[in-house]
Design an enzyme around this catalytic site. Sequence first.
Site, PDB file in Angstrom:
ATOM      1  N   CYS A 164       0.802  -1.218   0.000  1.00 38.02           N
ATOM      2  CA  CYS A 164       0.000   0.000   0.000  1.00 38.02           C
ATOM      3  C   CYS A 164       0.841   1.277   0.000  1.00 38.02           C
ATOM      4  O   CYS A 164       0.293   2.382  -0.014  1.00 38.02           O
ATOM      5  CB  CYS A 164      -0.958  -0.011   1.188  1.00 38.02           C
ATOM      6  SG  CYS A 164      -2.027  -1.462   1.183  1.00 38.02           S
ATOM      7  N   HIS A 304      -2.023   8.058   6.185  1.00 38.23           N
ATOM      8  CA  HIS A 304      -2.366   6.761   5.602  1.00 38.23           C
ATOM      9  C   HIS A 304      -3.653   6.244   6.252  1.00 38.23           C
ATOM     10  O   HIS A 304      -4.521   5.726   5.561  1.00 38.23           O
ATOM     11  CB  HIS A 304      -1.228   5.770   5.828  1.00 38.23           C
ATOM     12  CG  HIS A 304      -1.462   4.439   5.209  1.00 38.23           C
ATOM     13  ND1 HIS A 304      -1.433   4.241   3.851  1.00 38.23           N
ATOM     14  CD2 HIS A 304      -1.724   3.220   5.758  1.00 38.23           C
ATOM     15  CE1 HIS A 304      -1.669   2.958   3.586  1.00 38.23           C
ATOM     16  NE2 HIS A 304      -1.854   2.324   4.725  1.00 38.23           N
ATOM     17  N   GLU A 315       0.590   5.357  13.468  1.00 42.72           N
ATOM     18  CA  GLU A 315       0.910   6.544  12.666  1.00 42.72           C
ATOM     19  C   GLU A 315       0.869   7.808  13.521  1.00 42.72           C
ATOM     20  O   GLU A 315       1.687   8.712  13.338  1.00 42.72           O
ATOM     21  CB  GLU A 315      -0.057   6.656  11.496  1.00 42.72           C
ATOM     22  CG  GLU A 315       0.339   7.712  10.494  1.00 42.72           C
ATOM     23  CD  GLU A 315      -0.507   7.679   9.230  1.00 42.72           C
ATOM     24  OE1 GLU A 315      -0.185   8.436   8.289  1.00 42.72           O
ATOM     25  OE2 GLU A 315      -1.488   6.908   9.172  1.00 42.72           O
ATOM     26  N   LYS A 336      -9.248   8.451   3.089  1.00 38.74           N
ATOM     27  CA  LYS A 336      -9.739   7.067   2.980  1.00 38.74           C
ATOM     28  C   LYS A 336     -11.110   6.910   3.635  1.00 38.74           C
ATOM     29  O   LYS A 336     -11.807   5.932   3.371  1.00 38.74           O
ATOM     30  CB  LYS A 336      -8.751   6.094   3.620  1.00 38.74           C
ATOM     31  CG  LYS A 336      -7.482   5.865   2.820  1.00 38.74           C
ATOM     32  CD  LYS A 336      -6.636   4.763   3.430  1.00 38.74           C
ATOM     33  CE  LYS A 336      -5.355   4.535   2.658  1.00 38.74           C
ATOM     34  NZ  LYS A 336      -4.360   5.621   2.857  1.00 38.74           N
ATOM     35  N   HIS A 341      -9.761   2.268   0.753  1.00 43.41           N
ATOM     36  CA  HIS A 341      -8.321   2.046   0.618  1.00 43.41           C
ATOM     37  C   HIS A 341      -8.030   1.400  -0.733  1.00 43.41           C
ATOM     38  O   HIS A 341      -8.405   0.252  -0.973  1.00 43.41           O
ATOM     39  CB  HIS A 341      -7.843   1.161   1.771  1.00 43.41           C
ATOM     40  CG  HIS A 341      -6.362   1.010   1.841  1.00 43.41           C
ATOM     41  ND1 HIS A 341      -5.495   1.731   1.053  1.00 43.41           N
ATOM     42  CD2 HIS A 341      -5.577   0.195   2.609  1.00 43.41           C
ATOM     43  CE1 HIS A 341      -4.257   1.384   1.346  1.00 43.41           C
ATOM     44  NE2 HIS A 341      -4.282   0.457   2.271  1.00 43.41           N
ATOM     45  N   PHE A 402       1.934  -3.571   3.837  1.00 39.57           N
ATOM     46  CA  PHE A 402       2.305  -4.884   4.365  1.00 39.57           C
ATOM     47  C   PHE A 402       3.768  -5.173   4.012  1.00 39.57           C
ATOM     48  O   PHE A 402       4.214  -4.899   2.901  1.00 39.57           O
ATOM     49  CB  PHE A 402       1.428  -5.977   3.758  1.00 39.57           C
ATOM     50  CG  PHE A 402       0.039  -6.069   4.339  1.00 39.57           C
ATOM     51  CD1 PHE A 402      -0.386  -5.231   5.356  1.00 39.57           C
ATOM     52  CD2 PHE A 402      -0.863  -7.015   3.866  1.00 39.57           C
ATOM     53  CE1 PHE A 402      -1.658  -5.323   5.888  1.00 39.57           C
ATOM     54  CE2 PHE A 402      -2.147  -7.120   4.376  1.00 39.57           C
ATOM     55  CZ  PHE A 402      -2.549  -6.267   5.389  1.00 39.57           C
TER      56      PHE A 402
END
Length: 414
Positions: A164, A304, A315, A336, A341, A402
Amino acid sequence: MLNRVVITGLGALTPLGNNVKTYWQNLVAGKSGAATITRFDASLFRTQFACELKDFNITDHLDKAELKRTDTFTQYALVAADEAIKDSGFELSKMDPFDIGIIWGSGQGGMETFEEQVTEYARGNGQPRFSPFFVPKFISNMASGMISIRNGFMGINYTTVSACATSNTAIMDAFNYIRLGKAKIIVTGGSEAPITPASIGGFSSMKAMSARNDDPQHASRPFDIDRDGFVMGEGAGALVLEDYDHAVARGAHIYAEVTGASMTADAYHMTATHPEGLGAARAMQQALTESGLSIEDVDYLNMHATSTPVGDLSEINALLAVSKNKEIKTIIGSTKSMTGHLLGAAGAIEAIAAIKSIENQVIPPTINTTTLDPAIPDTLKFVLKDAMDHKVKVAMSNTFGFGGHNGIVVFKAI
């Protein structure tokens, strides 16, 4: 002496709109792109909704031959790239084609093609029934290849994959190649077509996605105490990055400048972000240092923040580490909450949101977040519910993936 790099073209294909203008209007209006999945019957899955494209007909953009030899993720890439190239207004006939490149990203590549072809093989009782287009359609580099072929661009051409964080990786690489003088123009961004049974099923089995099947539009709620996972989205975002002097010489419209970008690794877990945000904090600081800025200079931070219990807090911890406990005046948000996403395409459409915030001096809202997680310091400033008119000279976009990938890009008004 490194060259300056600017953005001269934008293209978007998103759950909120099939071009940049509509996408931005709906972002500012706080609309949600989430609804029950229509692409296939998802009634047996834990998660049964996603952010699909709306009122989009690919045959309006590509002919039958192009459709036959491309996967959906490549088709999305071509549509977004077409808009960005047209928006930029550069003419191939007036340039050396070797000065124009493509650096594109996709986290999954041709998942739809792979799934269809393997299923077809299984139904054939072991008899080979694979299409001759199988491999070219599903390999993840084909989007960049097809953009090159479609437009005659003969410069740098490859694909990045960092889950991502993929789009920001692509943007960062384009930024670096241009400032090193290895290209005049690079079309960059990312595309993803992950609303398939295998993709939705896989993420569902991980319990990574929200299961609010009775209320999809309010499911993505970054930072909220009741967040329960992300909402899948699909689409593409494209940016034309260009050498500043070249853009000025041809009289191009310049949206903003790319001033810094960085990547680090968490080296922590296959899917979870580092709880203290160590890798993310280092990437943010490196991107700011390269820009000659500090966190105090950032007016808008598009986080994010996918609406997962662990990820959102890590984050926040990364941001606090960068600030070294000083007061943070940066306005924080997560688009998002509206788009869902888009995996490998997330960074691209969020970069566009950051750039448009600079152009319009408006910060899009974070919808659905009603009660902030009590673990989040009340000194942080979020844009919730409604868009905010705000002076935005510097915007930063965060992406994480990931495997522990952290990718950060900083944009500044020219």
